[in-house]
Structure formats: C-alpha cells, structure tokens
Design an enzyme around this catalytic site. Structure first.
Site, PDB file in Angstrom:
ATOM      1  N   ASP A 182       0.889  -1.152   0.000  1.00  0.00           N
ATOM      2  CA  ASP A 182       0.000   0.000   0.000  1.00  0.00           C
ATOM      3  C   ASP A 182       0.930   1.205   0.000  1.00  0.00           C
ATOM      4  OD1 ASP A 182      -1.448   2.282   0.929  1.00  0.00           O
ATOM      5  OD2 ASP A 182      -3.069   0.907   1.446  1.00  0.00           O
ATOM      6  N   HIS A 183       0.943   1.956  -1.090  1.00  0.00           N
ATOM      7  CA  HIS A 183       2.004   2.969  -1.206  1.00  0.00           C
ATOM      8  C   HIS A 183       1.897   4.059  -0.149  1.00  0.00           C
ATOM      9  CE1 HIS A 183      -0.888   5.411  -3.566  1.00  0.00           C
ATOM     10  NE2 HIS A 183      -0.134   6.433  -3.237  1.00  0.00           N
ATOM     11  N   ASP A 240     -11.355   1.991  -4.263  1.00  0.00           N
ATOM     12  CA  ASP A 240     -10.033   2.451  -4.685  1.00  0.00           C
ATOM     13  C   ASP A 240      -9.219   2.989  -3.507  1.00  0.00           C
ATOM     14  OD1 ASP A 240      -8.041   3.113  -6.582  1.00  0.00           O
ATOM     15  OD2 ASP A 240      -8.787   5.164  -6.791  1.00  0.00           O
ATOM     16  N   HIS A 245      -5.817   2.762   1.559  1.00  0.00           N
ATOM     17  CA  HIS A 245      -5.109   3.956   2.031  1.00  0.00           C
ATOM     18  C   HIS A 245      -5.743   4.583   3.278  1.00  0.00           C
ATOM     19  CE1 HIS A 245      -3.184   3.317  -1.700  1.00  0.00           C
ATOM     20  NE2 HIS A 245      -3.942   4.062  -2.462  1.00  0.00           N
TER      21      HIS A 245
END
Ligand code: BG6
Length: 496
Positions: A182-183, A240, A245
């Site tokens: 997960d960036h 998304d 996030h």
C-alpha cells in the site's frame, strides 16, 4: 542496511507503474548505495523483447519520472542489471523456461539464489502468475535462499474476492513471504504517525474518548479520472481508496501501542483495531455515508469534463467518485468517538490529512471575553500538500484588554530535514529486499478492512442511482457530505 544479493523479477515491466515508480525508486536506492552489489533485474514480458529495447524504454521512463537529476553513471549501472525474459501464465512451459534462464542469470551475477517477484500487473493476473511460479518451482526455497512475492493494490474487490485471493496465494507461499503493498505506508508522514504517538509522552494520555471529540481523515484530489476510466468505473472511490489507504491511516492513528516495533506486533495491533470497527447494517451504512459523482467544472485553469463522458466510463454510470463515511470503533479507547472519512476526485484541492479534534475546554471562565476566532483545537497530521504536523490552540490577543484568538503551531518536515526527493517506493522496495514486512498489509488486516466496507458496497449497489449526489468538479464535494457532520453538531475542516 544493504540487502543481500538477489534477483528482482518484475511482472508488468512494460507498464506504467514500473516506469513511473518502481525503476525511479530503484534508481534512488542505487544512488544512495542501498542496492545489493550482486543484483539483477529481470523484466518479464508477455511477448519476446530484446533486453536493449527494455533498457531503453526504462531509461526514458526514468528520465521522465525521476525525482532527482539523473546521474548517467548510476542509471547505466542499474540498467546494465536488466534482462528481458518472456513468460505468459497462459503458456505454462514459458515459466519453466523462465526458471532455466533465471537460474543461469543468478549463477552469472552470483545473486545467491534469493528471488523477489514483483507483480506490477493488473490484479486479475496476481493469482495466475503466482500459480505458475509455484508450479514451475520458482518459489521453492533452496539451500537457504529466500523467495518473496510482492503484490500491488487493489487486493480483491470485496470481502469474498480478497479472502479467495488470500487463500489462493497462501496456498502457494507463506504469509511472511508475501508483501501486499500500500504505497501510503511508504510516505514519511504516515510512518511518522507511529513515532509521533509512541515516542512522545504527551500524546498517549489524551489519545482517547476522554479527550478526543472526533477524527477526520481526508484524501481529496484535484485530478479527475483521466485515462483510468476502464479501471475506475468498475472500482469507484470507496474500493479504490478506503479499505487500503484510508484504513492504513485510520489504523495507525487508532491502534493500541504495540509492545515491540516489529512486523508481528505492529501488524497485529493494526488488524485488531480494524476488527474493532463496528460492522454496520445496510440501512446504517446508507445513513452513515454519502457518495457523489462529479460533473464538469473548472479547477484552476483546467476544464474538467463530466465523469460520465470520460473515456471507458459508462454514459449512465453510477460509480462514485466521492465517498464519505462515518465509522465507530467498538473498543474501550474509542467508544463514542466518530471517525469521519472522505475521499474524492475532481475536488477544489489536493489534500491528505488526519485531523484529530480535541474536546473544547469548559468555557465558563471566558464566557464574557471577546473572541476573534475560537480555535477548534485540532492536531493535524498533514501528508499532502505539506508534510508536517500542526496544532491549533487559543491564545490571548496582545493588549490591555483580554481577548482570545485561535493560532496554529506548525512543524514542516522540509524545514527540519534535508531529504533527497523520493517517490515513496524506495522504503517499500528496500524493505522487501531486506525482508522487513512491517509496512506491508497482512491477510487479517486486509480482510478486516473489506468486512467494514462490504455493507456500504452492498447498500450502494442496491440503491443504484438513488442517493448518488452530483457535485461540480472543482467544488468541495456533495453538499450532503457536510450534512453527515452537521447533524452531529460538527463540521469538516475546510479545504485550505
Ligand atoms: C491510488 C489510487 O492507489 O492512489 C488513485 O488508485 C489515487 O486513484 C492515488 O489517485 C492517490 O495517491 P496519492 O499518493 O496521490 O495520494
């Protein structure tokens, strides 16, 4: 720490993610001396491709997306390590050939047999590639060499598919060898939430329902859907952004202090708090959420067209480009403290932040004191556009008469630390190579997130167009998103 020698095998090497983020991050690691000396990058392509052509394409990507001026010597050294090998999961023999060629390359480069398989592919390719890697024996550990599999988001599209993907992958490789990226966890300020909370004595005693009124998590973007219509129209803002996030931010802010700073303890504490989020019924989910879709509008100098007219978007699409939710955490620390989450595209600003709103002081003492603007007592953890932390509080206006005004005290990363610009993937890729999965999602955390989101997905699907609010591109989102808070006597922090 410089990682052990290894082969870094990229599936999806011709794609956008590899060019935009992976190679520029490997370049930054190379420049910092953080790549192994015995190293090779294998770019797996579906069709035969000459290694020189792949290198040229990656170099062009690097020049376009590098976060720092490109030093030709470092770039050459990195690209010298790149070899193109073709393999396609629909042709199992090709994976046997991949194994043979990889073994030769490993022997040449003396990498010690350690392998990292990075799946920078569309999500429907994760399972077939992993299956073939397993079948061809590429994931078998031999004489102490490690194997790791890195998968990008989205991990599943709902609870059932995330579970099925976990089951599938964990039938082939073990949890500690699986790295779900997960960036957001590569961002400095996101990692700093742990340090802020647990390396300071003053926050933890007040980090609870006694002192915190509510928490707002905001990820607002100016960009519209752009060229990603075919992915986005099937996905929507909730899938998304939220189970990944936004829930990463939520879990770091809300987790209990782990006893150790290691992957097991930290990931367990994060999974525990996600599992404590109340699962809502579909009716509750409808009451506690707002979804919107943008229509045409202006953002700065650019005209954003209507979402439904974007390429590969259905003309009568009911996919949300904005989602706001109210969640509660059923545990001792957070009972009664609402968590308000919002995220959307084509909004007036780009802002990512966690705002912790403390309870007001009992104000009786200053009842008759003039107030210019009362501070809301927010502690704001800023991730974008400014990485830093700010605290808002009340102070006396200078002068002979007592008057109150709200002020802000701000710490900005860039004022204190000289850091070379990065794209956030450096830490994550380096951690994959040194075998530290503290910043990667674990199966239980992923599933706990989807479990919370599922009733919202189900309720919205049933409601169709009913309840979908249309908002103008460049606005602050649908008006009903304000109502979600005003009915509780609260307000969103305004977009700055
Ligand atoms: C991605 C989403 O995971 O995160 C995109 O798929 C979104 O739709 C992006 O734009 C946001 O990331 P950041 O780092 O710009 O906040």
């Amino acid at each position: 720490q410089v990682p052990d020698g290894c082969a870094f095998v990229i599936f999806g090497v011709t794609g956008d993610l590899t060019h935009r983020l992976v190679i520029p991050a490997l370049y930054n690691l190379a420049e910092a001396g953080l790549l192994p000396e015995k190293f090779c990058v294998v770019g797996v392509t579906r069709k035969e491709m000459a290694s020189d052509d792949l290198r040229e394409s990656l170099l062009q990507g690097l020049r376009k997306y590098a976060t720092r001026p490109v030093d030709d010597k470092v770039a050459d050294q990195l690209l010298y390590c790149v070899t193109a090998i073709s393999a396609d999961p629909s042709e199992p023999d090709s994976f046997d050939r991949l194994r043979e060629r990889l073994e030769k390359l490993e022997a040449n480069r003396n990498t010690g047999g350690n392998r990292l398989f990075y799946l920078a592919t569309p999500p429907d390719a994760f399972a077939p590639i992993a299956t073939e890697l397993g079948r061809a024996g590429l994931l078998e550990e031999t004489s102490g060499a490690w194997r790791r599999l890195v998968v990008e988001k989205p991990f599943g599209t709902d609870l059932a598919s995330a579970k099925a993907l976990n089951d599938h992958l964990l039938g082939i490789i073990s949890e500690h060898e699986l790295y779900r990226i997960d960036h957001y966890l590569g961002k400095e300020t996101v990692q700093n939430i742990l340090v802020l909370r647990f390396s300071n004595g003053m926050f933890e005693p007040i980090w609870n329902r006694e002192h915190i009124d509510h928490i707002q998590i905001t990820v607002e973007e100016k960009l519209g859907v752009g060229h990603r219509g075919s992915f986005y129209d099937k996905t929507g803002a909730l899938r998304d952004m939220v189970p990944n996030h936004l829930f990463q931010l939520l879990s770091l802010v809300a987790m209990e202090p782990p006893a150790h700073f290691n992957a097991h303890a930290v990931r367990s504490a994060k999974a525990d708090v996600l599992a404590a989020i109340q699962i809502q019924s579909e009716d509750e989910a409808l009451r506690n959420s707002v979804r919107g879709q943008y229509t045409s509008g202006r953002i700065g100098d650019s005209e954003i067209p209507d979402y439904r007219s974007a390429k590969d978007v259905e003309p009568d699409s009911t996919t949300e480009t904005f989602a706001a939710l109210k969640l509660s955490i059923d545990n001792w620390r957070w009972a009664g403290v609402p968590f308000y989450l919002r995220t959307g595209k084509a909004l007036s600003g780009k802002r990512t932040e966690v705002a912790i709103k403390f309870k007001q002081a009992p104000f009786s003492m200053f009842r008759c004191t003039p107030v210019r603007e009362l501070s809301q007592n927010y502690l704001v953890i800023g991730i974008e556009p400014v990485e830093g932390i700010s605290l808002q509080f009340n102070t006396k206006v200078p002068g002979p008469v007592i008057a109150i005004d709200g002020v802000e005290m701000t710490f900005k990363y860039k004022d204190y630390f000289k850091v070379a610009p990065s794209n956030g993937y450096e830490t994550l890729l380096h951690d994959c190579m040194i075998g530290d999965n503290i910043l990667f999602q674990r199966a239980d955390g992923v599933e706990a997130g989807w479990r919370v989101v599922q009733p919202f997905l189900d309720a919205w699907k049933k409601a169709g167009a009913h309840g979908l609010q249309i908002y103008r591109a460049g606005s602050e989102g649908p008006e009903d998103a304000d109502e979600l808070l005003t009915r509780d006597g609260r307000d969103w922090r305004k977009l700055g």
